[in-house]
Design a protein around this motif. Structure first.
Motif, PDB file in Angstrom:
ATOM      1  N   VAL A 114      90.800  57.654 -15.471  1.00  0.00           N
ATOM      2  CA  VAL A 114      91.703  58.567 -16.173  1.00  0.00           C
ATOM      3  C   VAL A 114      90.923  59.194 -17.324  1.00  0.00           C
ATOM      4  CG1 VAL A 114      93.804  58.724 -17.569  1.00  0.00           C
ATOM      5  CG2 VAL A 114      93.744  57.235 -15.543  1.00  0.00           C
ATOM      6  N   ARG A 115      90.942  60.485 -17.418  1.00  0.00           N
ATOM      7  CA  ARG A 115      90.198  61.167 -18.489  1.00  0.00           C
ATOM      8  C   ARG A 115      91.107  61.417 -19.678  1.00  0.00           C
ATOM      9  NH1 ARG A 115      85.249  62.159 -17.334  1.00  0.00           N
ATOM     10  NH2 ARG A 115      84.549  62.237 -15.167  1.00  0.00           N
ATOM     11  N   GLY A 116      90.579  61.216 -20.877  1.00  0.00           N
ATOM     12  CA  GLY A 116      91.355  61.428 -22.080  1.00  0.00           C
ATOM     13  C   GLY A 116      90.448  61.625 -23.273  1.00  0.00           C
ATOM     14  N   PRO A 117      91.016  61.571 -24.484  1.00  0.00           N
ATOM     15  CA  PRO A 117      90.229  61.806 -25.700  1.00  0.00           C
ATOM     16  C   PRO A 117      89.093  60.814 -25.898  1.00  0.00           C
ATOM     17  CG  PRO A 117      92.591  61.843 -26.159  1.00  0.00           C
ATOM     18  CD  PRO A 117      92.433  61.347 -24.765  1.00  0.00           C
ATOM     19  N   TRP A 118      89.183  59.639 -25.241  1.00  0.00           N
ATOM     20  CA  TRP A 118      88.174  58.585 -25.445  1.00  0.00           C
ATOM     21  C   TRP A 118      87.217  58.496 -24.269  1.00  0.00           C
ATOM     22  CZ3 TRP A 118      93.472  57.919 -25.375  1.00  0.00           C
ATOM     23  CH2 TRP A 118      94.087  58.019 -26.619  1.00  0.00           C
ATOM     24  N   GLY A 119      87.204  59.523 -23.420  1.00  0.00           N
ATOM     25  CA  GLY A 119      86.347  59.503 -22.251  1.00  0.00           C
ATOM     26  C   GLY A 119      87.127  59.101 -21.013  1.00  0.00           C
ATOM     27  N   ALA A 120      86.399  58.628 -20.007  1.00  0.00           N
ATOM     28  CA  ALA A 120      87.011  58.236 -18.734  1.00  0.00           C
ATOM     29  C   ALA A 120      87.185  56.723 -18.715  1.00  0.00           C
ATOM     30  CB  ALA A 120      86.145  58.695 -17.573  1.00  0.00           C
ATOM     31  N   VAL A 121      88.403  56.263 -18.444  1.00  0.00           N
ATOM     32  CA  VAL A 121      88.690  54.820 -18.441  1.00  0.00           C
ATOM     33  C   VAL A 121      89.475  54.457 -17.186  1.00  0.00           C
ATOM     34  CG1 VAL A 121      88.618  54.555 -20.940  1.00  0.00           C
ATOM     35  CG2 VAL A 121      90.779  55.151 -19.848  1.00  0.00           C
ATOM     36  N   GLY A 122      89.295  53.219 -16.738  1.00  0.00           N
ATOM     37  CA  GLY A 122      90.015  52.737 -15.569  1.00  0.00           C
ATOM     38  C   GLY A 122      89.075  52.317 -14.462  1.00  0.00           C
ATOM     39  N   TRP A 123      89.474  52.613 -13.219  1.00  0.00           N
ATOM     40  CA  TRP A 123      88.686  52.224 -12.039  1.00  0.00           C
ATOM     41  C   TRP A 123      87.433  53.089 -11.970  1.00  0.00           C
ATOM     42  CZ3 TRP A 123      90.335  48.623  -8.160  1.00  0.00           C
ATOM     43  CH2 TRP A 123      89.459  48.493  -7.083  1.00  0.00           C
ATOM     44  N   GLU A 124      86.286  52.434 -11.883  1.00  0.00           N
ATOM     45  CA  GLU A 124      85.019  53.164 -11.878  1.00  0.00           C
ATOM     46  C   GLU A 124      84.150  52.670 -10.736  1.00  0.00           C
ATOM     47  OE1 GLU A 124      81.236  53.875 -14.893  1.00  0.00           O
ATOM     48  OE2 GLU A 124      83.211  53.421 -15.718  1.00  0.00           O
ATOM     49  N   GLU A 125      83.636  53.590  -9.952  1.00  0.00           N
ATOM     50  CA  GLU A 125      82.761  53.255  -8.830  1.00  0.00           C
ATOM     51  C   GLU A 125      81.365  52.959  -9.361  1.00  0.00           C
ATOM     52  OE1 GLU A 125      81.698  55.111  -4.419  1.00  0.00           O
ATOM     53  OE2 GLU A 125      82.579  56.386  -5.964  1.00  0.00           O
ATOM     54  N   GLY A 129      79.787  48.770  -5.423  1.00  0.00           N
ATOM     55  CA  GLY A 129      80.955  48.031  -5.876  1.00  0.00           C
ATOM     56  C   GLY A 129      81.804  48.855  -6.817  1.00  0.00           C
ATOM     57  N   ALA A 130      82.589  48.161  -7.644  1.00  0.00           N
ATOM     58  CA  ALA A 130      83.503  48.838  -8.565  1.00  0.00           C
ATOM     59  C   ALA A 130      83.789  47.929  -9.750  1.00  0.00           C
ATOM     60  CB  ALA A 130      84.809  49.198  -7.859  1.00  0.00           C
ATOM     61  N   LEU A 131      84.177  48.556 -10.848  1.00  0.00           N
ATOM     62  CA  LEU A 131      84.675  47.800 -11.995  1.00  0.00           C
ATOM     63  C   LEU A 131      85.901  48.512 -12.545  1.00  0.00           C
ATOM     64  CD1 LEU A 131      84.021  49.349 -14.927  1.00  0.00           C
ATOM     65  CD2 LEU A 131      81.741  48.468 -14.540  1.00  0.00           C
ATOM     66  N   VAL A 132      86.674  47.775 -13.328  1.00  0.00           N
ATOM     67  CA  VAL A 132      87.822  48.344 -14.027  1.00  0.00           C
ATOM     68  C   VAL A 132      87.655  48.079 -15.508  1.00  0.00           C
ATOM     69  CG1 VAL A 132      90.301  48.167 -14.416  1.00  0.00           C
ATOM     70  CG2 VAL A 132      89.416  48.151 -12.089  1.00  0.00           C
ATOM     71  N   ALA A 133      87.704  49.157 -16.303  1.00  0.00           N
ATOM     72  CA  ALA A 133      87.644  49.071 -17.772  1.00  0.00           C
ATOM     73  C   ALA A 133      88.719  50.008 -18.300  1.00  0.00           C
ATOM     74  CB  ALA A 133      86.263  49.498 -18.266  1.00  0.00           C
ATOM     75  N   SER A 134      89.889  49.468 -18.627  1.00  0.00           N
ATOM     76  CA  SER A 134      91.076  50.307 -18.801  1.00  0.00           C
ATOM     77  C   SER A 134      91.472  50.621 -20.233  1.00  0.00           C
ATOM     78  CB  SER A 134      92.270  49.643 -18.106  1.00  0.00           C
ATOM     79  OG  SER A 134      92.113  49.663 -16.708  1.00  0.00           O
ATOM     80  N   GLN A 135      90.811  50.057 -21.230  1.00  0.00           N
ATOM     81  CA  GLN A 135      91.249  50.318 -22.599  1.00  0.00           C
ATOM     82  C   GLN A 135      91.039  51.787 -22.979  1.00  0.00           C
ATOM     83  OE1 GLN A 135      89.086  48.309 -25.755  1.00  0.00           O
ATOM     84  NE2 GLN A 135      90.916  48.160 -27.018  1.00  0.00           N
ATOM     85  N   ALA A 167      84.560  39.466  -5.229  1.00  0.00           N
ATOM     86  CA  ALA A 167      85.662  40.154  -5.902  1.00  0.00           C
ATOM     87  C   ALA A 167      86.285  39.217  -6.928  1.00  0.00           C
ATOM     88  CB  ALA A 167      86.711  40.604  -4.898  1.00  0.00           C
ATOM     89  N   LEU A 168      86.438  39.720  -8.134  1.00  0.00           N
ATOM     90  CA  LEU A 168      86.976  38.926  -9.235  1.00  0.00           C
ATOM     91  C   LEU A 168      88.152  39.669  -9.849  1.00  0.00           C
ATOM     92  CD1 LEU A 168      86.522  36.452 -11.221  1.00  0.00           C
ATOM     93  CD2 LEU A 168      85.267  38.076 -12.654  1.00  0.00           C
ATOM     94  N   ALA A 169      89.205  38.923 -10.188  1.00  0.00           N
ATOM     95  CA  ALA A 169      90.318  39.452 -10.963  1.00  0.00           C
ATOM     96  C   ALA A 169      90.687  38.418 -12.017  1.00  0.00           C
ATOM     97  CB  ALA A 169      91.510  39.776 -10.067  1.00  0.00           C
ATOM     98  N   ASN A 170      91.633  38.745 -12.864  1.00  0.00           N
ATOM     99  CA  ASN A 170      92.023  37.849 -13.948  1.00  0.00           C
ATOM    100  C   ASN A 170      92.679  36.577 -13.412  1.00  0.00           C
ATOM    101  OD1 ASN A 170      92.802  40.880 -14.601  1.00  0.00           O
ATOM    102  ND2 ASN A 170      91.961  40.010 -16.479  1.00  0.00           N
ATOM    103  N   GLY A 171      92.460  35.488 -14.137  1.00  0.00           N
ATOM    104  CA  GLY A 171      93.177  34.255 -13.846  1.00  0.00           C
ATOM    105  C   GLY A 171      92.417  33.306 -12.945  1.00  0.00           C
ATOM    106  N   THR A 199      92.042  43.505 -14.632  1.00  0.00           N
ATOM    107  CA  THR A 199      90.770  44.032 -14.132  1.00  0.00           C
ATOM    108  C   THR A 199      90.468  43.572 -12.720  1.00  0.00           C
ATOM    109  OG1 THR A 199      88.456  44.438 -14.751  1.00  0.00           O
ATOM    110  CG2 THR A 199      89.234  42.182 -14.925  1.00  0.00           C
ATOM    111  N   ILE A 200      89.649  44.357 -12.053  1.00  0.00           N
ATOM    112  CA  ILE A 200      89.016  44.006 -10.774  1.00  0.00           C
ATOM    113  C   ILE A 200      87.516  44.258 -10.942  1.00  0.00           C
ATOM    114  CG2 ILE A 200      88.734  44.664  -8.356  1.00  0.00           C
ATOM    115  CD1 ILE A 200      91.346  43.386  -8.627  1.00  0.00           C
ATOM    116  N   GLN A 201      86.704  43.331 -10.468  1.00  0.00           N
ATOM    117  CA  GLN A 201      85.246  43.495 -10.483  1.00  0.00           C
ATOM    118  C   GLN A 201      84.731  43.176  -9.089  1.00  0.00           C
ATOM    119  OE1 GLN A 201      83.644  44.475 -13.386  1.00  0.00           O
ATOM    120  NE2 GLN A 201      85.656  44.531 -14.387  1.00  0.00           N
ATOM    121  N   ILE A 202      84.028  44.118  -8.485  1.00  0.00           N
ATOM    122  CA  ILE A 202      83.509  43.938  -7.126  1.00  0.00           C
ATOM    123  C   ILE A 202      82.033  44.305  -7.111  1.00  0.00           C
ATOM    124  CG2 ILE A 202      83.658  44.716  -4.712  1.00  0.00           C
ATOM    125  CD1 ILE A 202      86.604  45.437  -5.300  1.00  0.00           C
ATOM    126  N   GLY A 203      81.206  43.440  -6.548  1.00  0.00           N
ATOM    127  CA  GLY A 203      79.788  43.750  -6.490  1.00  0.00           C
ATOM    128  C   GLY A 203      79.004  42.707  -5.718  1.00  0.00           C
TER     129      GLY A 203
END
Length: 444
Positions: A114-125, A129-135, A167-171, A199-203
């Motif tokens: 998602v693009r916004g004033p703080w750059g692009a955040v969320g699901w990233e290829e 693999g992929a990572l999620v950085a949503s703040q 694949a990793l997620a919270n918990g 978050t999801i982390q895949i690699g």
């Protein structure tokens, strides 16, 4: 029961995020991700309680993901519309205040940040693999949600992906099932979690246990095999950090702690609940990112267990995490917290003084001046109270509001009980004022 239908105010920094009329208690996410094509298919089951009677309900969801089916309390929605990042759902029948709201959304597409004033955040290829950085507002890039920092819920996250990948997620990992060329990983996050911390982390990762004292919190690394040697050197003192922070901040608030190192470089590390994510560049074999290791670990207390209700109070996350860097430096034989605080104040004095740390405005909420001046606020408070009272306060703060939502007012009110004199002048100068105050004389 008073407060049962408490309605969270829209966040003034992110007025387009968050939704009215309900409170989520649980998310159950079933995700299938194809690494090569970066395609995500999802089914989200959201359990909530309504707070008011209203004809329709909305969720935050990126337009990059197309919705195919929506159910409300087991019945197809009367209608739904997905526009401008909002999925608006109309039930067949009105639901009374205090009623169960069970939403099931099937969706899919090619997720992107998602693009916004703080750059692009969320699901990233990633390269592989992929990572999620949503703040602060990227959760909607990969699942429909009430994307507000105070909207905390439990989660079950199932992720099915290509078998060579981890694949990793919270918990806690409940189960792992391999079928042909795919593996399904199912995680349960029991403690309440804000959407931006999911978050999801895949690699191409392997998991290994970090050697630590038997009494310590279980800690793991999830990283490419090629970086294991560097990791064991660069993160070698993390168990000592955990022991120190548990002593200073109170018990670690989750069952375990995992550090992910991606195969790609990352500009900055990323926090998630129970997890921190570093880039390969932070694992250089020279222990060059140890300050950041301490910072991200501290966020498990300040940000993940205690999460701000409104983004204007972000100093409560970043000020504490930055101050934890200084506490670690002192304990590890480096410069003392007082020395680092005075150096930071000197550096800040040469920069524009146009931010009120207690309400920096959306354009400045991730400004390094908020981080450093937030830490300086805590150091000024420590000098005022003395070490014993200051750390007693911090431990009460983390225990009283464990897994909850917090505000600056709650912290300043609690701090007042530890002081013999009114603290209002300290808060007015450090949090509300823009000019940079002087630090009190050192206790030494």
């Amino acid at each position: 029961m008073p407060g049962k239908f408490y309605e969270v105010p829209i966040d003034e920094y992110l007025p387009q995020n968050g939704n009215r009329g309900y409170r989520v208690s649980r998310y159950e996410l079933d995700l299938v991700y194809k690494v090569a094509s970066n395609r995500l298919a999802g089914r989200a089951e959201i359990t909530a309680v309504t707070t008011v009677v209203q004809p329709r309900f909305s969720l935050d969801l990126s337009q990059a993901l197309a919705v195919s089916k929506v159910f409300v309390n087991g019945t197809k929605a009367a209608k739904y519309a997905h526009q401008r990042g909002k999925l608006v759902i109309t039930p067949q029948q009105r639901i009374p205040a205090g009623g169960v709201l069970s939403l099931v959304v099937q969706y899919g597409g090619v997720p992107r940040p998602v693009r916004g004033p703080w750059g692009a955040v969320g699901w990233e290829e990633l390269t592989e693999g992929a990572l999620v950085a949503s703040q602060p507002n990227g959760a909607a890039s990969w699942f429909p949600c009430d994307d507000h920092p105070s909207s905390k819920a439990s989660y079950r996250i199932s992720i099915t992906t290509d078998s060579p990948y981890y694949a990793l997620a919270n918990g806690t990992l409940l189960r792992k099932q391999i079928k042909a060329s795919q593996t399904t990983w199912v995680y349960e996050q029991a403690e309440p979690m804000a959407t931006y911390l999911a978050t999801i982390q895949i690699g191409p990762y392997q998991k290994h246990r970090i050697v630590s004292p038997p009494s310590s919190v279980p800690m793991h690394a999830v990283a490419p095999p090629r970086l294991r040697g560097n990791f064991e050197h660069d993160f070698a003192r993390q168990p000592q950090m955990m022991e120190l922070f548990a002593e200073k901040f109170g018990p670690y608030p989750f069952e375990a702690y995992t550090v992910v190192v991606t195969d790609d470089d990352l500009e900055i590390p990323i926090e998630a609940q129970g997890i921190s994510i570093f880039g390969a560049n932070h694992c250089d074999g020279r222990r060059g990112a140890e300050r950041l290791v301490a910072h991200e670990l501290a966020h498990q207390w300040f940000g993940n267990s205690l999460t701000i209700r409104q983004w204007r109070d972000i100093w409560l996350h970043e000020g504490f995490a930055c101050y934890a860097e200084w506490i670690w430096s002192e304990a590890a034989g480096g410069p003392t917290a007082d020395q680092l605080a005075r150096a930071a104040r000197h550096n800040l004095s040469r920069q524009p003084q146009d931010i009120a740390v207690g309400d920096p405005g959306p354009q400045h909420m991730f400004d390094d001046r908020v981080y450093k001046r937030g830490a300086l606020t805590l150091h000024a408070l420590r000098l005022e109270l003395g070490d014993q009272a200051f750390f007693d306060l911090v431990r009460e703060w983390t225990i009283r509001y464990r897994h909850g939502s917090v505000s600056t007012e709650e912290f300043t009110d609690l701090a007042g009980h530890y002081s013999r004199i009114p603290l209002r002048p300290l808060w007015d100068s450090w949090l509300a004022g823009k000019p940079l105050p002087q630090l009190p004389p050192s206790a030494a």
